[in-house]
Design an enzyme around this catalytic site. Structure first.
Site, short mmCIF file in Angstrom:
data_model
loop_
_atom_site.label_atom_id
_atom_site.label_comp_id
_atom_site.label_asym_id
_atom_site.label_seq_id
_atom_site.Cartn_x
_atom_site.Cartn_y
_atom_site.Cartn_z
N PHE A 18 34.10 44.02 31.02
CA PHE A 18 32.95 43.90 31.90
C PHE A 18 33.18 44.72 33.17
O PHE A 18 33.42 44.17 34.24
CB PHE A 18 32.72 42.42 32.26
CG PHE A 18 32.77 41.50 31.06
CD1 PHE A 18 31.67 41.36 30.22
CD2 PHE A 18 33.94 40.82 30.74
CE1 PHE A 18 31.72 40.53 29.12
CE2 PHE A 18 33.99 39.98 29.63
CZ PHE A 18 32.88 39.84 28.81
N GLY A 43 43.56 38.70 35.97
CA GLY A 43 42.44 38.71 35.03
C GLY A 43 42.45 39.98 34.20
O GLY A 43 41.91 41.00 34.60
N GLY A 72 40.63 33.21 27.86
CA GLY A 72 39.25 33.38 28.28
C GLY A 72 38.82 32.42 29.38
O GLY A 72 39.36 31.31 29.49
N HIS A 141 36.24 32.87 37.86
CA HIS A 141 35.32 32.97 38.99
C HIS A 141 34.79 31.63 39.48
O HIS A 141 33.79 31.58 40.19
CB HIS A 141 34.13 33.87 38.60
CG HIS A 141 34.53 35.32 38.43
ND1 HIS A 141 35.69 35.84 38.94
CD2 HIS A 141 33.90 36.35 37.81
CE1 HIS A 141 35.74 37.13 38.63
NE2 HIS A 141 34.69 37.45 37.94
MG MG Z 1 35.18 41.26 36.56
#
Ligand code: MG
Length: 213
Positions: A18, A43, A72, A141
């Site tokens: 992403f 991450g 994940g 997040h």
């Molecule tokens: Mg990101």
């Protein structure tokens, strides 16, 4: 410093993840300007940004550590928006991105520059003591974990070195707020000043003087 090689750019764009191309370029450009030393990415997922950072680390003479438990985040789990069924390990029934990362690093030829650390940020924060010349925060997040990751690792960013934060959305309509709150915390503390913004990527530089949070 040279741009990311075409070979590495091809591996990165073929890797699941992403990170839009313009943000990837901005991340590379920031990293390649960072001092040599130890860099940390929080991450990893399948290693898309790791290829950009690893290529920059090779050019800058740095070593990159990339940290992830590889099972994940919430949004990657079954039933959630960003779930990819091809990443489920039939043995555990859980999401498993470590094999994908290993293949990405193999394809990129970055095994000698990138060290993968497999564990939660809470585990690794218990023993991490290395000063950092580049830190990329792109992990879980949720507010709790995003704030934890900042508190645990930003203190190791050396004066003059860089902190990059991904998925920073000032407008809640564009995305979750925790990374934005982390940036506000970093700027509000006086420990960092903002140097650059590209899409949802922010690049901050550590100020001189002692650590303050
Ligand atoms: Mg990101």
């Amino acid at each position: 410093m040279p741009p990311l090689s075409e070979d590495l750019a091809a591996v990165a764009s073929a890797t699941t993840g992403f990170l839009p191309e313009d943000e990837a370029r901005a991340l590379y450009d920031a990293a390649v300007s960072a001092p040599a030393g130890t860099w940390l990415e929080v991450g990893t997922y399948c290693g898309k940004s790791t290829v950009h950072l690893g290529g920059a680390a090779r050019a800058a003479g740095a070593q990159l550590v990339t940290l992830d438990h590889h099972r994940g985040s919430e949004e990657n789990q079954p039933g959630w928006e960003w779930h990819d069924p091809s990443l489920v390990d039939p043995y555990t029934g859980r999401l498993e991105t470590l094999p994908s990362l290993r293949h990405t690093l193999w394809d990129a030829g970055l095994d000698d520059v990138v060290t993968a650390v497999v564990g939660s940020t809470q585990q690794v924060a218990r023993w991490w003591t290395s000063p950092l010349t580049f830190l990329f925060l792109d992990g879980n997040h949720t507010e709790e974990v995003a704030q934890h990751d900042y508190a645990a690792f930003a203190r190791y960013v050396m004066p003059g070195a860089l902190l990059a934060v991904h998925d920073v959305f000032e407008d809640p309509a564009d995305g979750g707020r925790p990374p934005y709150n982390v940036v506000l915390r970093a700027l509000g503390s006086g420990a960092f000043v903002q140097e650059q913004q590209c899409g949802s990527l922010r690049v901050l530089r550590r100020t001189a003087g002692p650590w303050q949070d």
